[in-house]
Enzyme design. Structure first.
Site, short mmCIF file in Angstrom:
data_model
loop_
_atom_site.label_atom_id
_atom_site.label_comp_id
_atom_site.label_asym_id
_atom_site.label_seq_id
_atom_site.Cartn_x
_atom_site.Cartn_y
_atom_site.Cartn_z
N GLU A 197 0.89 -1.17 0.00
CA GLU A 197 0.00 0.00 0.00
C GLU A 197 0.92 1.22 0.00
OE1 GLU A 197 -2.31 0.50 3.60
OE2 GLU A 197 -3.67 1.98 2.68
N ASP A 275 -12.31 -0.34 1.51
CA ASP A 275 -11.34 -0.17 2.61
C ASP A 275 -11.99 0.43 3.86
OD1 ASP A 275 -8.86 -0.46 3.76
OD2 ASP A 275 -7.86 1.13 2.63
N ASP A 276 -12.12 1.75 3.90
CA ASP A 276 -12.71 2.45 5.05
C ASP A 276 -13.70 3.49 4.51
OD1 ASP A 276 -10.88 1.37 7.30
OD2 ASP A 276 -9.49 2.07 5.77
N1 LIG Z 1 -5.91 1.20 4.42
C1 LIG Z 1 -5.46 0.63 5.54
N2 LIG Z 1 -4.18 0.22 5.59
C2 LIG Z 1 -3.70 -0.32 6.69
N3 LIG Z 1 -4.41 -0.52 7.79
C3 LIG Z 1 -5.68 -0.14 7.79
N4 LIG Z 1 -6.63 -0.21 8.76
C4 LIG Z 1 -7.73 0.32 8.26
N5 LIG Z 1 -7.54 0.74 7.01
C5 LIG Z 1 -6.26 0.45 6.68
ZN LIG Z 2 -7.27 -1.92 4.41
#
Ligand SMILES: Nc1ncnc2[nH]cnc12
Ligand SMILES: [Zn+2]
Length: 315
Positions: A197, A275-276
């Protein structure tokens, strides 16, 4: 195009339940649990969602998770996410949760798990959404702490389909967690991990070779390493890519620079995920739609991405 993308049947394979905590629910839970918040209102909190990197986001994400205290809170969080799945024709989901974020605050492991699990069960029964839960270790903490978390999880082993690895990537390579992943796999868990990432291709190699993961979460930096790309293509190792996350956290300066469609056309098994979503401006359909708007993703490409998500399910 939005409606067409929304109607496409798809799976979500990279979603942190704690990252689906919308500001409205965050404020409601704070009130229910009598917790004072440092933000005046929902708009002020939303205004704080501007990040220069992963760590700036994580600092807020862990702070937000503090309002989650009771089994009902974890139920409500998960149920709200499943309603979004229903609205976007996500027919299968494999969400992560971070037990250490909660157990470190004194919330019992079972409280977290029971709330999430009851909602996932109701999601199957009432919404027809199949699911499998992934227990994710926090990589900024020690391997010993991850081992303790695995100990806590083993009595509930049927509640999980896999273990994962998330949180601050730089300086916390997969090699740090080789022993706990060995043990988890010997206990029958499948392994996945966030890799590439922010971290270099080397971290993806380690996740594959040392942790023996079956799926790479993010993995967008694989494109910097030709030999790694060839392996990922040859072995058809899925990547759970999160376009809005990557632009919000400045992995790419702009969506028009995202490499997901290049990877798709090179033969990488890439998938689209949120993701979030509460923090990054959208759920799965918004992620697909951003690819159409900024990268010219075609319907054929969207169909292949959605099919990849269904093919890359662990269960
Ligand atoms: N994108 C992300 N990368 C790493 N840890 C996370 N925890 C929540 N979202 C994340
Ligand atoms: Zn993640």
């Amino acid at each position: 195009m939005y409606d067409w993308l929304n109607a496409l049947p798809k799976a979500e394979l990279h979603l942190h339940l704690e990252g689906s905590l919308e500001p409205e629910l965050l404020f409601a839970l704070a009130e229910r649990n009598k917790i004072a918040l440092p933000w005046a209102n929902v708009e002020t909190l939303r205004g704080a969602y501007a990040f220069n990197n992963l760590q700036e986001f994580l600092d807020l994400y862990y702070q937000g998770a503090d309002v989650l205290r009771t089994e009902q809170d974890f139920y409500d969080l998960t149920w709200a996410y499943l309603q979004r799945c229903k609205a976007q024709n996500v027919i299968h989901t494999e969400p992560f949760f971070d037990p250490q974020t909660h157990t470190d605050r004194g919330i019992p492991f079972e409280v977290v798990l029971n709330g999430i699990n009851q909602a996932l069960k109701d999601g199957r029964d009432q919404l027809g959404i199949s699911s499998g839960l992934i227990l994710s270790f926090l990589r900024h903490l020690s391997e010993d702490e991850a081992q303790k978390t695995l100990d806590q999880a083993l009595p509930f082993r049927d509640a999980f389909i896999a273990v994962g690895l998330d949180s601050s990537e730089m300086g916390h390579p997969p090699s740090k967690f080789q022993r706990v992943f060995d043990r988890a796999r010997s206990e029958g868990f499948v392994a996945v991990a966030h890799a590439g990432e922010e971290g270099p291709p080397e971290y993806i190699w380690q996740a594959l070779d040392l942790l023996q993961i079956k799926r790479i979460d993010h993995g967008v930096r694989a494109i910097e390493d030709e030999r790694l790309m060839q392996r990922i293509i040859d072995e058809q190792i899925p990547l759970t890519v999160c376009p809005l996350s990557n632009t919000k956290l400045c992995v790419f300066d702009h969506m028009s620079q995202h490499n997901i469609l290049d990877m798709l056309e090179k033969g990488v098994k890439v998938t689209v995920n949120s993701d979030d979503p509460a923090y990054f401006g959208g759920y799965v359909t918004e992620n697909f739609h951003a690819l159409h708007t900024h990268l010219g993703m075609t319907q054929d490409q969207a169909r292949r991405l959605a099919q990849n998500s269904l093919d890359a399910r662990l269960v």
